[in-house]
Design a protein around this motif. Structure first.
Motif, short mmCIF file in Angstrom:
data_model
loop_
_atom_site.label_atom_id
_atom_site.label_comp_id
_atom_site.label_asym_id
_atom_site.label_seq_id
_atom_site.Cartn_x
_atom_site.Cartn_y
_atom_site.Cartn_z
N PRO A 1 29.45 25.46 14.35
CA PRO A 1 29.83 24.14 14.84
C PRO A 1 31.21 24.16 15.50
O PRO A 1 32.04 25.02 15.21
CB PRO A 1 29.85 23.29 13.58
CG PRO A 1 30.10 24.26 12.49
CD PRO A 1 29.46 25.55 12.91
N ILE A 2 31.40 23.22 16.38
CA ILE A 2 32.68 23.04 17.06
C ILE A 2 33.06 21.58 16.95
O ILE A 2 32.23 20.69 17.13
CB ILE A 2 32.57 23.44 18.55
CG1 ILE A 2 32.31 24.93 18.66
CG2 ILE A 2 33.82 23.04 19.31
CD1 ILE A 2 32.16 25.43 20.07
N ALA A 3 34.31 21.33 16.61
CA ALA A 3 34.82 19.97 16.55
C ALA A 3 36.01 19.86 17.49
O ALA A 3 36.73 20.84 17.72
CB ALA A 3 35.24 19.62 15.12
N PHE A 4 36.21 18.68 18.03
CA PHE A 4 37.29 18.45 18.99
C PHE A 4 37.80 17.03 18.79
O PHE A 4 37.01 16.09 18.78
CB PHE A 4 36.75 18.63 20.41
CG PHE A 4 37.77 18.51 21.50
CD1 PHE A 4 38.69 19.51 21.72
CD2 PHE A 4 37.79 17.39 22.32
CE1 PHE A 4 39.61 19.41 22.75
CE2 PHE A 4 38.71 17.27 23.34
CZ PHE A 4 39.63 18.28 23.56
N SER A 5 39.09 16.88 18.62
CA SER A 5 39.70 15.56 18.44
C SER A 5 40.87 15.43 19.40
O SER A 5 41.62 16.39 19.62
CB SER A 5 40.20 15.37 17.00
OG SER A 5 39.13 15.43 16.10
N VAL A 6 41.04 14.23 19.94
CA VAL A 6 42.12 13.96 20.89
C VAL A 6 42.91 12.75 20.40
O VAL A 6 42.33 11.68 20.22
CB VAL A 6 41.55 13.67 22.30
CG1 VAL A 6 42.68 13.36 23.28
CG2 VAL A 6 40.72 14.86 22.80
#
Length: 168
Positions: A2-7
């Motif tokens: 899995p890959i998570a990305f938060s901005v």
């Protein structure tokens, strides 16, 4: 993988966030279909001989299909090299069943890449431009935005019975 990305939004909140599998579906969807006695859609998994399957049991003995074809496969390899290679964790083909109630720890690696959005001085301006562009498409939104709480939550009777049985 899995890959998570938060901005961050620059005001203490988060303007965009997603968490996804690098496969067409997450493994949990396959295990849930197996538990419910349901077939899975073609294109989700391959059996142990590499043939497409709609049987969740065969899928669990085989492999999940990468999202986005060969480009998604490359993305999954990147995630694996970061999560296993950079941390010394186990590679995915050697991961034991994740829901096993007994046995040694899984030794799964997690890799985090943190960046300061203030480094360029233009990040929040570009973020606003991207968000405006997304909003031009009817119904489109930045990932993680516009979520609504489900109330009431619909739970099928068979699933509720399974949950109650597991809870004892």
């Amino acid at each position: 993988n899995p890959i998570a990305f938060s901005v961050p939004d620059g005001k203490g909140g988060i303007v965009m966030q997603f968490d996804q599998s690098t496969t067409t579906v997450a493994l949990g969807k396959i295990t849930m279909a197996k538990a419910a006695g349901e077939r899975i859609p073609e294109g989700w998994a391959l059996d142990a001989s590499g043939q497409p399957t709609t049987d969740p049991e065969a899928a669990l003995a085989g492999s999940l299909v990468s999202m986005g074809g060969y480009k998604g496969w490359g993305f999954g390899l990147m995630a694996e090299l970061l999560a296993a290679g950079m941390t010394g964790g186990v590679v995915s083909r050697d991961v034991k069943p994740l829901k096993a109630p007994e046995g040694a720890p899984h030794d799964l690696g997690q890799y985090y890449l943190l960046m300061d959005p203030d480094t360029s001085g233009a990040f929040y301006d570009r973020l606003a431009q991207v968000a405006e562009g997304v909003a031009l498409d009817e119904g489109a939104r930045m990932p993680g935005q516009g979520k609504r709480e489900a109330d009431p939550v619909e739970v099928p009777d068979a699933l509720w019975a399974q949950v109650a049985a597991l809870a004892g």
